[in-house]
Design an enzyme around this catalytic site. Structure first.
Site, short mmCIF file in Angstrom:
data_model
loop_
_atom_site.label_atom_id
_atom_site.label_comp_id
_atom_site.label_asym_id
_atom_site.label_seq_id
_atom_site.Cartn_x
_atom_site.Cartn_y
_atom_site.Cartn_z
N CYS A 43 -9.34 0.48 14.72
CA CYS A 43 -9.64 -0.96 14.68
C CYS A 43 -11.13 -1.23 14.78
CB CYS A 43 -8.89 -1.67 15.81
SG CYS A 43 -9.29 -3.42 15.91
N CYS A 48 -10.05 -3.11 11.53
CA CYS A 48 -10.09 -4.57 11.71
C CYS A 48 -11.51 -5.14 11.84
CB CYS A 48 -9.33 -4.98 12.97
SG CYS A 48 -7.91 -3.98 13.37
N LYS A 51 -13.97 -4.46 8.83
CA LYS A 51 -13.35 -5.14 7.69
C LYS A 51 -13.55 -6.66 7.77
CE LYS A 51 -9.79 -7.02 8.14
NZ LYS A 51 -8.45 -6.47 8.24
N TYR A 178 -1.76 -4.43 2.80
CA TYR A 178 -2.83 -5.10 3.53
C TYR A 178 -4.22 -4.66 3.02
CZ TYR A 178 0.21 -6.61 7.42
OH TYR A 178 1.14 -7.20 8.21
N GLU A 182 -6.95 -6.85 0.94
CA GLU A 182 -8.15 -7.27 1.64
C GLU A 182 -9.41 -6.76 0.94
OE1 GLU A 182 -6.31 -7.93 6.10
OE2 GLU A 182 -7.44 -6.10 5.77
N HIS A 437 -6.40 -35.51 12.10
CA HIS A 437 -6.84 -35.84 10.75
C HIS A 437 -8.35 -35.99 10.68
CE1 HIS A 437 -6.33 -37.49 6.75
NE2 HIS A 437 -7.17 -38.46 7.06
N GLU A 442 -3.06 -30.17 9.94
CA GLU A 442 -2.18 -31.33 10.12
C GLU A 442 -0.96 -31.24 9.19
OE1 GLU A 442 -3.58 -35.25 8.83
OE2 GLU A 442 -5.13 -34.26 7.64
P1 NDP Z 1 0.75 -1.06 3.55
O1 NDP Z 1 1.93 -0.47 4.17
O2 NDP Z 1 0.35 -2.44 3.89
O3 NDP Z 1 0.94 -1.02 1.97
C1 NDP Z 1 1.14 0.19 1.30
C2 NDP Z 1 1.15 -0.09 -0.17
O4 NDP Z 1 1.12 1.14 -0.87
C3 NDP Z 1 2.38 -0.82 -0.62
O5 NDP Z 1 2.00 -1.73 -1.63
C4 NDP Z 1 3.29 0.27 -1.16
O6 NDP Z 1 4.03 -0.13 -2.27
C5 NDP Z 1 2.30 1.31 -1.64
N1 NDP Z 1 2.75 2.68 -1.41
C6 NDP Z 1 3.35 3.16 -0.31
N2 NDP Z 1 3.57 4.47 -0.44
C7 NDP Z 1 3.10 4.83 -1.65
C8 NDP Z 1 3.02 6.05 -2.35
N3 NDP Z 1 3.53 7.17 -1.85
N4 NDP Z 1 2.45 6.05 -3.56
C9 NDP Z 1 1.95 4.92 -4.09
N5 NDP Z 1 1.99 3.74 -3.47
C10 NDP Z 1 2.56 3.69 -2.26
O7 NDP Z 1 -0.44 -0.01 3.80
P2 NDP Z 1 -2.00 -0.16 3.93
O8 NDP Z 1 -2.52 1.20 3.64
O9 NDP Z 1 -2.51 -1.30 3.14
O10 NDP Z 1 -2.22 -0.49 5.45
C11 NDP Z 1 -1.68 0.39 6.45
C12 NDP Z 1 -1.24 -0.40 7.66
O11 NDP Z 1 -2.38 -0.81 8.38
C13 NDP Z 1 -0.50 -1.68 7.32
O12 NDP Z 1 0.88 -1.45 7.20
C14 NDP Z 1 -0.83 -2.57 8.47
O13 NDP Z 1 0.16 -2.42 9.45
C15 NDP Z 1 -2.16 -2.08 8.96
N6 NDP Z 1 -3.23 -3.01 8.54
C16 NDP Z 1 -3.20 -4.28 9.02
C17 NDP Z 1 -4.17 -5.19 8.65
C18 NDP Z 1 -4.09 -6.58 9.18
O14 NDP Z 1 -3.41 -6.81 10.17
N7 NDP Z 1 -4.75 -7.57 8.56
C19 NDP Z 1 -5.24 -4.83 7.75
C20 NDP Z 1 -5.17 -3.47 7.28
C21 NDP Z 1 -4.19 -2.61 7.67
P3 NDP Z 1 5.40 -0.96 -2.24
O15 NDP Z 1 5.38 -1.85 -1.05
O16 NDP Z 1 5.38 -1.70 -3.51
O17 NDP Z 1 6.48 0.05 -2.15
#
Ligand code: NDP
Length: 448
Positions: A43, A48, A51, A178, A182, A437, A442
């Protein structure tokens, strides 16, 4: 009675580990903690915090442009990545220092080297020393998944983005979650040509469909290219130094940078866990009970390494509950219901509770209210970008079971509204609250 060097040994000083170590020490426990990288964890160091600072930096692209419509004479502006990178990394250093100070003030013995489990009550440090503890807490977090594709090493992950020498002119971001969304927003605002490629045809699975669709529509209008149903087959460095990314399902792409953002897996490799009897699930996550206890009673785990909910505030709550329960004589467990979450995309989205689809599956009758509006500031700026707020209610009693928003400051607004949703308030309770407002928030008390 067996004597141990420490009451608690924490492996991994990210959000969950730092909280657990500090609170356990404040309850009087003798605590040691090991960290192989930097105190603060994902983080603070590569997630976080940096980012969000980049998100702020990216926003100036539109803000400076829009300022002209508000009467400001804005000269031609140029963005300097090296300046932002330096300032962000300096802030990260400051925060890491604060974490170290806090732990030291609480009397936690910090060991800046890798530690692995050597027994139910023993930890082996990289230097070879064995340390004993009544309890061991694993809080090693998660690590980005790299797909098993020829040429995979040409890609980077979110870990490396903050250190890039220069921003890529053309970038392919793999994933639709995510991190992908982002960084698509951030890099697009900084002037990179962004293509987001996902294996399915959805982004941000788990978020409300209408909200996701709105992000897709706005992001496309901002110039981000989305390619769906694609899987990587090969990545090659060309003679010119570019990356040639071959995919099935989509045409190949030549880019300057490839970023993998396809999820994060628990960091349990070579930690000595299975050797002492700690069960891992298929993803490699430590299997724990409601009190964060693994299958070895003296070994616990909190945060991303357990793969329950990969969010910093959840890891912090788990670390707190763990320390209060074991060392503070205050048994407590984390309530995983109504966890608010946000995606700091451009614009950001935020959500708490059930999506419309989830509510229709779970409840016999559902009432949905929406507000689809153009933010006042965007109207004057000539920005054709609509916000969307959506309230999902149980039609039988009017209780709000889900709230979903996309628009400027959505995470800031939703955090406050999440209190009301978690408290079980009804649509009528929202409506009885007088609107503030003019504001975007709101709309929450004016929904039709
Ligand atoms: P996410 O789990 O958010 O998303 C993963 C993405 O990659 C999905 O679109 C998924 O596709 C795809 N995917 C998963 N496995 C594969 C694979 N083997 N090959 C190709 N594509 C794949 O992961 P992130 O890496 O973006 O983030 C990790 C975690 O970190 C998040 O789950 C979140 O909990 C945390 N995070 C939180 C943030 C916040 O709170 N703002 C910011 C950044 C990270 P599909 O869904 O279509 O199957």
């Amino acid at each position: 009675m067996t004597s141990f060097d420490y009451d608690l040994f924490v492996i991994g000083l990210g959000s969950g580990g730092v909280r657990a170590a500090r609170v356990a020490a404040s309850h009087g426990a003798r605590v040691a903690a090991a960290e192989e990288h930097r105190v603060g964890g994902t983080c603070v160091v590569r997630g976080c915090v940096p980012k969000k600072l980049l998100v702020y930096g990216a926003h100036f692209a539109e803000d400076l442009h829009d300022a002209r419509r508000f009467g400001w004479e804005v000269p031609e502006c140029r963005f300097d990545w090296a300046t932002l990178r330096h300032n962000v990394l300096t802030e990260v250093n400051r925060l890491c220092g604060l974490y170290i100070d806090t732990l030291e003030k609480h009397g936690v013995d910090m060991i800046l080297e890798r530690a692995v489990v050597a027994g139910p009550h023993e930890v082996r440090l990289a230097g070879g020393r064995i340390v004993s503890a009544r309890h061991i807490l694993i809080a090693t977090g998660a690590t980005p998944i790299i797909p098993d594709v020829p040429g995979q090493l040409h890609g980077i992950t979110s870990n490396e983005i903050f250190h890039l020498e220069a921003l890529p002119a053309r970038v392919l971001i793999a994933g639709g979650g995510y991190i992908a969304n982002e960084f698509a927003g951030i890099l697009n605002a900084f002037g990179s040509q962004v293509t987001l490629v996902n294996r399915t045809d959805v982004i941000l699975r788990g978020y409300d469909e209408q909200i996701r669709d709105r992000l897709l529509q706005i992001a496309r209008a901002k110039g981000i290219d989305f390619r769906f149903n694609a899987s990587f087959s090969r990545i090659e460095r060309t003679a010119d130094g570019f990356l040639d990314v071959s995919m099935s399902g989509q045409d190949s792409l030549e880019v300057d940078q490839l970023i993998f953002a396809i999820g994060r897996r628990p960091k349990t490799d070579d930690l000595g866990l299975t050797e002492v009897g700690v069960d891992l699930d298929a993803m490699g996550a430590i299997v724990v009970d409601a009190d964060n206890r693994s299958t070895v009673p003296s070994i616990h785990a909190v945060g991303d390494v357990t793969n329950r909910v990969q969010l910093t505030p959840v890891a912090i709550r788990e670390g707190q509950a763990f320390a209060d329960t074991l060392f503070g004589n205050k048994p407590s467990r984390v309530d995983y219901s109504f966890i608010p979450s946000a995606v700091f995309s451009h614009p950001p989205l935020a959500s708490v509770g059930m999506t419309e689809v989830q509510a229709r599956k779970a409840l016999s009758a559902v009432h949905v209210f929406t507000s689809d509006f153009r933010v006042m500031k965007n109207v004057l700026a000539g920005r054709n970008e609509r916000a969307l707020y959506k309230m999902v209610c149980n039609a039988e009693n009017g209780v709000v079971v889900g709230l979903h928003m996309i628009g400027p400051d959505a995470p800031e607004i939703l955090q406050a509204a999440a209190v009301a949703v978690r408290a079980g308030l009804t649509k009528a309770d929202f409506d009885q609250t007088i609107a503030l407002h003019p504001s975007m928030a709101e709309e929450l008390v004016l929904m039709k």
